[in-house]
Motif scaffolding. Structure first.
Motif, PDB file in Angstrom:
ATOM      1  N   VAL A  97       0.616  -0.690   0.093  1.00 21.41           N
ATOM      2  CA  VAL A  97       0.125  -0.195   0.238  1.00 21.41           C
ATOM      3  C   VAL A  97       0.675   1.174   0.416  1.00 21.41           C
ATOM      4  O   VAL A  97       2.305   1.359   0.502  1.00 21.41           O
ATOM      5  CB  VAL A  97      -0.665   0.015   1.299  1.00 21.41           C
ATOM      6  N   THR A  98       0.170   2.438  -0.555  1.00 20.43           N
ATOM      7  CA  THR A  98       0.713   3.778  -0.213  1.00 20.43           C
ATOM      8  C   THR A  98       0.353   4.711   0.546  1.00 20.43           C
ATOM      9  O   THR A  98      -1.127   4.788   0.620  1.00 20.43           O
ATOM     10  CB  THR A  98       1.148   3.972  -1.830  1.00 20.43           C
ATOM     11  N   CYS A  99       1.245   4.976   1.840  1.00 21.86           N
ATOM     12  CA  CYS A  99       0.275   6.036   3.071  1.00 21.86           C
ATOM     13  C   CYS A  99       1.727   7.410   2.407  1.00 21.86           C
ATOM     14  O   CYS A  99       2.593   7.834   2.428  1.00 21.86           O
ATOM     15  CB  CYS A  99       1.419   5.696   4.078  1.00 21.86           C
ATOM     16  N   THR A 100       0.195   8.231   2.345  1.00 24.68           N
ATOM     17  CA  THR A 100       0.616   9.524   2.484  1.00 24.68           C
ATOM     18  C   THR A 100       0.311  10.621   2.839  1.00 24.68           C
ATOM     19  O   THR A 100      -0.756  10.326   3.977  1.00 24.68           O
ATOM     20  CB  THR A 100      -0.396  10.324   0.792  1.00 24.68           C
ATOM     21  N   ILE A 101       1.315  12.123   3.262  1.00 29.41           N
ATOM     22  CA  ILE A 101       0.402  12.896   4.190  1.00 29.41           C
ATOM     23  C   ILE A 101       0.803  14.013   4.021  1.00 29.41           C
ATOM     24  O   ILE A 101       1.819  14.383   3.288  1.00 29.41           O
ATOM     25  CB  ILE A 101       1.699  12.708   5.630  1.00 29.41           C
TER      26      ILE A 101
END
Length: 276
Positions: A106-110
Protein backbone atom coordinates in the motif's frame (compact mmCIF):
# COMPACT_ATOMS: atom_id res chain seq x y z
CA UNK A 1 22.01 6.93 -18.41
CA UNK A 2 22.49 4.43 -15.60
CA UNK A 3 19.46 4.32 -13.30
CA UNK A 4 21.70 3.51 -10.32
CA UNK A 5 23.87 6.61 -10.44
CA UNK A 6 22.66 8.63 -13.47
CA UNK A 7 26.08 8.47 -15.11
CA UNK A 8 26.74 7.91 -18.78
CA UNK A 9 26.54 4.32 -20.04
CA UNK A 10 29.37 3.30 -22.36
CA UNK A 11 29.89 0.19 -24.50
CA UNK A 12 32.75 -2.08 -23.51
CA UNK A 13 33.85 -5.16 -25.39
CA UNK A 14 33.87 -8.35 -23.31
CA UNK A 15 35.36 -11.08 -25.50
CA UNK A 16 32.99 -11.45 -28.42
CA UNK A 17 30.19 -9.60 -26.63
CA UNK A 18 29.50 -5.91 -26.24
CA UNK A 19 28.47 -5.15 -22.65
CA UNK A 20 27.12 -1.79 -21.56
CA UNK A 21 29.07 -0.51 -18.56
CA UNK A 22 28.38 2.51 -16.37
CA UNK A 23 31.36 4.87 -16.63
CA UNK A 24 30.93 5.99 -13.02
CA UNK A 25 30.15 2.93 -10.91
CA UNK A 26 31.39 0.27 -13.38
CA UNK A 27 28.12 -1.61 -13.00
CA UNK A 28 26.63 -3.58 -15.87
CA UNK A 29 23.33 -2.12 -16.99
CA UNK A 30 22.13 -5.55 -18.05
CA UNK A 31 22.94 -6.94 -14.61
CA UNK A 32 21.32 -4.05 -12.77
CA UNK A 33 18.17 -4.46 -14.84
CA UNK A 34 17.83 -8.24 -14.53
CA UNK A 35 16.05 -8.36 -11.17
CA UNK A 36 14.04 -5.23 -11.82
CA UNK A 37 12.65 -6.23 -15.21
CA UNK A 38 12.18 -9.98 -14.91
CA UNK A 39 9.00 -9.80 -12.84
CA UNK A 40 7.56 -6.83 -14.74
CA UNK A 41 7.76 -8.59 -18.09
CA UNK A 42 6.68 -12.06 -16.99
CA UNK A 43 4.22 -11.02 -14.30
CA UNK A 44 4.49 -11.51 -10.57
CA UNK A 45 4.31 -9.46 -7.41
CA UNK A 46 6.78 -6.60 -7.08
CA UNK A 47 9.38 -7.06 -4.33
CA UNK A 48 11.27 -4.74 -1.98
CA UNK A 49 13.86 -4.02 -4.68
CA UNK A 50 11.20 -2.65 -7.02
CA UNK A 51 9.46 -0.45 -4.45
CA UNK A 52 12.79 0.82 -3.15
CA UNK A 53 13.84 1.69 -6.69
CA UNK A 54 10.60 3.66 -7.08
CA UNK A 55 11.39 5.47 -3.80
CA UNK A 56 14.87 6.38 -5.04
CA UNK A 57 13.48 7.69 -8.32
CA UNK A 58 10.82 9.75 -6.55
CA UNK A 59 13.39 11.19 -4.13
CA UNK A 60 15.56 12.24 -7.04
CA UNK A 61 12.71 13.78 -9.03
CA UNK A 62 10.92 15.33 -6.03
CA UNK A 63 13.54 16.28 -3.42
CA UNK A 64 10.93 18.29 -1.51
CA UNK A 65 8.94 15.14 -0.64
CA UNK A 66 9.65 13.60 2.74
CA UNK A 67 9.86 9.99 3.99
CA UNK A 68 10.35 7.50 1.08
CA UNK A 69 12.34 5.29 3.44
CA UNK A 70 13.46 1.85 2.37
CA UNK A 71 10.76 -0.78 2.80
CA UNK A 72 13.24 -2.70 4.97
CA UNK A 73 13.57 0.23 7.37
CA UNK A 74 11.46 -1.39 10.10
CA UNK A 75 13.65 -4.50 10.19
CA UNK A 76 16.73 -2.29 10.40
CA UNK A 77 15.25 -0.25 13.23
CA UNK A 78 14.32 -3.34 15.20
CA UNK A 79 17.82 -4.75 14.73
CA UNK A 80 19.32 -1.62 16.26
CA UNK A 81 16.60 -1.29 18.90
CA UNK A 82 15.53 2.21 17.87
CA UNK A 83 11.93 2.07 16.73
CA UNK A 84 11.49 5.50 15.16
CA UNK A 85 11.69 6.78 11.63
CA UNK A 86 13.14 10.21 11.05
CA UNK A 87 10.34 12.55 12.19
CA UNK A 88 7.74 13.41 9.56
CA UNK A 89 8.04 17.09 8.76
CA UNK A 90 4.85 19.14 8.61
CA UNK A 91 6.62 21.39 6.10
CA UNK A 92 6.66 18.75 3.35
CA UNK A 93 4.38 16.26 1.66
CA UNK A 94 5.35 12.69 2.55
CA UNK A 95 5.11 9.34 0.77
CA UNK A 96 5.94 5.89 2.11
CA UNK A 97 5.51 2.43 0.58
CA UNK A 98 4.43 -0.17 3.13
CA UNK A 99 4.22 -3.95 3.08
CA UNK A 100 1.16 -5.14 4.99
CA UNK A 101 2.38 -8.64 5.76
CA UNK A 102 -0.35 -10.20 3.60
CA UNK A 103 1.59 -10.29 0.33
CA UNK A 104 0.32 -6.81 -0.34
CA UNK A 105 1.71 -3.29 -0.85
CA UNK A 106 0.00 0.00 0.00
CA UNK A 107 1.01 3.64 -0.26
CA UNK A 108 0.87 6.04 2.67
CA UNK A 109 0.74 9.78 2.00
CA UNK A 110 0.71 12.71 4.40
CA UNK A 111 -0.06 16.14 3.00
CA UNK A 112 2.01 19.15 4.00
CA UNK A 113 0.79 20.51 7.31
CA UNK A 114 -1.30 17.40 7.94
CA UNK A 115 -1.17 14.95 10.80
CA UNK A 116 -3.38 12.18 9.42
CA UNK A 117 -1.82 9.41 7.30
CA UNK A 118 -3.81 8.57 4.17
CA UNK A 119 -3.66 4.93 3.05
CA UNK A 120 -4.09 4.29 -0.68
CA UNK A 121 -4.95 0.61 -0.92
CA UNK A 122 -5.69 -1.11 -4.23
CA UNK A 123 -7.26 -4.09 -2.44
CA UNK A 124 -9.28 -2.45 0.31
CA UNK A 125 -11.10 -5.67 1.20
CA UNK A 126 -7.97 -6.87 3.02
CA UNK A 127 -8.23 -4.08 5.56
CA UNK A 128 -5.41 -2.70 7.69
CA UNK A 129 -2.98 -5.03 9.45
CA UNK A 130 -0.96 -4.92 12.65
CA UNK A 131 2.22 -4.59 10.55
CA UNK A 132 0.82 -1.54 8.77
CA UNK A 133 -0.32 0.11 11.99
CA UNK A 134 3.08 -0.47 13.59
CA UNK A 135 4.89 1.06 10.60
CA UNK A 136 2.54 4.04 10.65
CA UNK A 137 3.09 4.58 14.37
CA UNK A 138 6.84 4.59 13.73
CA UNK A 139 6.42 6.95 10.79
CA UNK A 140 4.22 9.38 12.75
CA UNK A 141 6.38 9.21 15.88
CA UNK A 142 3.09 9.57 17.72
CA UNK A 143 3.33 10.97 21.25
CA UNK A 144 -0.41 11.04 21.90
CA UNK A 145 -2.68 8.17 22.95
CA UNK A 146 -3.84 7.42 19.41
CA UNK A 147 -3.67 8.56 15.80
CA UNK A 148 -6.24 8.54 13.04
CA UNK A 149 -5.94 6.83 9.66
CA UNK A 150 -7.86 7.86 6.56
CA UNK A 151 -8.74 5.44 3.76
CA UNK A 152 -10.12 7.16 0.65
CA UNK A 153 -11.69 5.10 -2.10
CA UNK A 154 -9.14 4.53 -4.86
CA UNK A 155 -8.58 2.40 -7.96
CA UNK A 156 -8.79 -1.32 -7.18
CA UNK A 157 -6.68 -4.04 -8.75
CA UNK A 158 -8.30 -6.96 -10.54
CA UNK A 159 -5.11 -9.04 -10.78
CA UNK A 160 -3.75 -10.36 -7.50
CA UNK A 161 -0.07 -9.60 -8.21
CA UNK A 162 -0.56 -5.97 -9.21
CA UNK A 163 -0.61 -4.34 -5.75
CA UNK A 164 2.95 -3.03 -6.08
CA UNK A 165 2.17 -1.47 -9.45
CA UNK A 166 -0.85 0.32 -7.99
CA UNK A 167 1.20 1.46 -4.98
CA UNK A 168 3.73 3.05 -7.34
CA UNK A 169 0.94 4.51 -9.49
CA UNK A 170 -0.74 6.13 -6.46
CA UNK A 171 2.55 7.48 -5.12
CA UNK A 172 3.60 8.88 -8.49
CA UNK A 173 0.24 10.57 -9.05
CA UNK A 174 0.43 12.20 -5.62
CA UNK A 175 4.03 13.33 -6.25
CA UNK A 176 3.05 15.04 -9.50
CA UNK A 177 -0.29 16.52 -8.42
CA UNK A 178 -0.06 16.74 -4.60
CA UNK A 179 -3.70 15.68 -4.50
CA UNK A 180 -5.52 12.68 -3.05
CA UNK A 181 -8.13 11.73 -5.62
CA UNK A 182 -9.62 8.73 -7.37
CA UNK A 183 -7.61 7.92 -10.49
CA UNK A 184 -8.80 5.27 -12.93
CA UNK A 185 -5.46 3.61 -13.76
CA UNK A 186 -5.21 1.39 -16.84
CA UNK A 187 -4.21 -1.84 -15.13
CA UNK A 188 -3.29 -3.62 -18.37
CA UNK A 189 -0.64 -0.99 -19.16
CA UNK A 190 0.85 -0.45 -15.69
CA UNK A 191 3.46 -3.21 -15.83
CA UNK A 192 4.95 -2.22 -19.18
CA UNK A 193 4.93 1.45 -18.20
CA UNK A 194 6.81 0.68 -14.96
CA UNK A 195 9.30 -1.39 -16.92
CA UNK A 196 9.87 1.54 -19.29
CA UNK A 197 10.36 3.91 -16.34
CA UNK A 198 12.98 1.58 -14.85
CA UNK A 199 14.91 1.45 -18.12
CA UNK A 200 14.79 5.24 -18.56
CA UNK A 201 15.48 5.97 -14.89
CA UNK A 202 12.59 8.44 -14.71
CA UNK A 203 9.11 8.01 -13.26
CA UNK A 204 6.19 9.46 -15.17
CA UNK A 205 2.49 9.34 -14.32
CA UNK A 206 1.21 5.85 -14.93
CA UNK A 207 -1.41 5.35 -17.66
CA UNK A 208 -5.07 5.97 -16.97
CA UNK A 209 -8.20 5.14 -18.90
CA UNK A 210 -11.36 7.07 -19.54
CA UNK A 211 -14.21 6.45 -17.22
CA UNK A 212 -16.55 8.19 -14.86
CA UNK A 213 -14.59 9.83 -12.07
CA UNK A 214 -15.75 8.56 -8.71
CA UNK A 215 -16.12 10.70 -5.64
CA UNK A 216 -13.45 9.82 -3.11
CA UNK A 217 -15.29 8.38 -0.13
CA UNK A 218 -13.42 8.49 3.14
CA UNK A 219 -13.21 5.82 5.81
CA UNK A 220 -11.47 6.49 9.11
CA UNK A 221 -10.02 4.36 11.87
CA UNK A 222 -8.24 5.08 15.13
CA UNK A 223 -5.07 3.30 16.25
CA UNK A 224 -4.09 3.43 19.92
CA UNK A 225 -0.43 3.44 20.96
CA UNK A 226 1.19 2.53 24.26
CA UNK A 227 4.42 2.16 26.18
CA UNK A 228 7.60 4.22 25.93
CA UNK A 229 7.88 3.15 22.29
CA UNK A 230 4.44 4.60 21.40
CA UNK A 231 3.52 1.59 19.28
CA UNK A 232 0.27 -0.39 19.02
CA UNK A 233 -0.54 -3.24 21.37
CA UNK A 234 0.16 -5.92 18.76
CA UNK A 235 3.73 -4.70 18.13
CA UNK A 236 4.77 -7.22 20.79
CA UNK A 237 2.86 -10.50 20.86
CA UNK A 238 3.54 -10.87 24.59
CA UNK A 239 1.03 -9.83 27.22
CA UNK A 240 1.24 -6.14 28.10
CA UNK A 241 1.50 -4.90 31.68
CA UNK A 242 -0.36 -1.91 33.03
CA UNK A 243 1.25 0.35 35.60
CA UNK A 244 -0.88 0.61 38.74
CA UNK A 245 0.21 4.21 39.27
CA UNK A 246 -0.06 5.94 35.88
CA UNK A 247 -2.32 3.42 34.07
CA UNK A 248 0.01 3.32 31.05
CA UNK A 249 0.48 -0.05 29.35
CA UNK A 250 3.92 -1.41 28.49
CA UNK A 251 5.36 -3.98 26.08
CA UNK A 252 7.48 -6.39 28.18
CA UNK A 253 10.53 -6.34 25.92
CA UNK A 254 10.58 -2.54 25.79
CA UNK A 255 10.86 -2.28 29.58
CA UNK A 256 13.03 -5.40 30.05
CA UNK A 257 10.34 -7.44 31.76
CA UNK A 258 11.74 -10.90 31.11
CA UNK A 259 9.54 -12.49 33.78
CA UNK A 260 6.04 -11.54 34.98
CA UNK A 261 6.25 -9.06 37.87
CA UNK A 262 5.55 -10.24 41.38
CA UNK A 263 2.43 -8.42 42.46
CA UNK A 264 1.38 -5.12 40.90
CA UNK A 265 3.55 -3.65 38.16
CA UNK A 266 4.93 -0.15 38.73
CA UNK A 267 6.73 1.41 35.76
CA UNK A 268 10.23 2.84 36.03
CA UNK A 269 9.01 6.42 35.81
CA UNK A 270 6.53 6.00 38.66
CA UNK A 271 9.04 4.03 40.74
CA UNK A 272 11.51 6.90 40.36
CA UNK A 273 8.90 9.43 41.41
CA UNK A 274 8.12 7.41 44.53
CA UNK A 275 11.78 7.15 45.48
CA UNK A 276 12.23 10.88 44.94
Amino acid sequence: MHVNCSSQIVDEKKGSNIQRICSSCNFSKEHSMTLLTMLEIDGGMLQDAHLNRASLMLRKQFPDIGSLHTTLYVQALESFGDLKYDPVSKDTDCIQFMYTGRKHWVTCTIEKGGVTPVILDSYAALGTTSETETQLAMLMNCQTEAFQLTFPSCAQQTVGDNCGLFAIAHATHFAFTRRIEFVNFDEEKLRQHWNDCILKGVLTCLPTKHGKKKASKLRHSLTSVYCTCRLPQHYDSSKMYGCEECSEWYHPRRVNLLEPPEGDYICESCSGNKQG
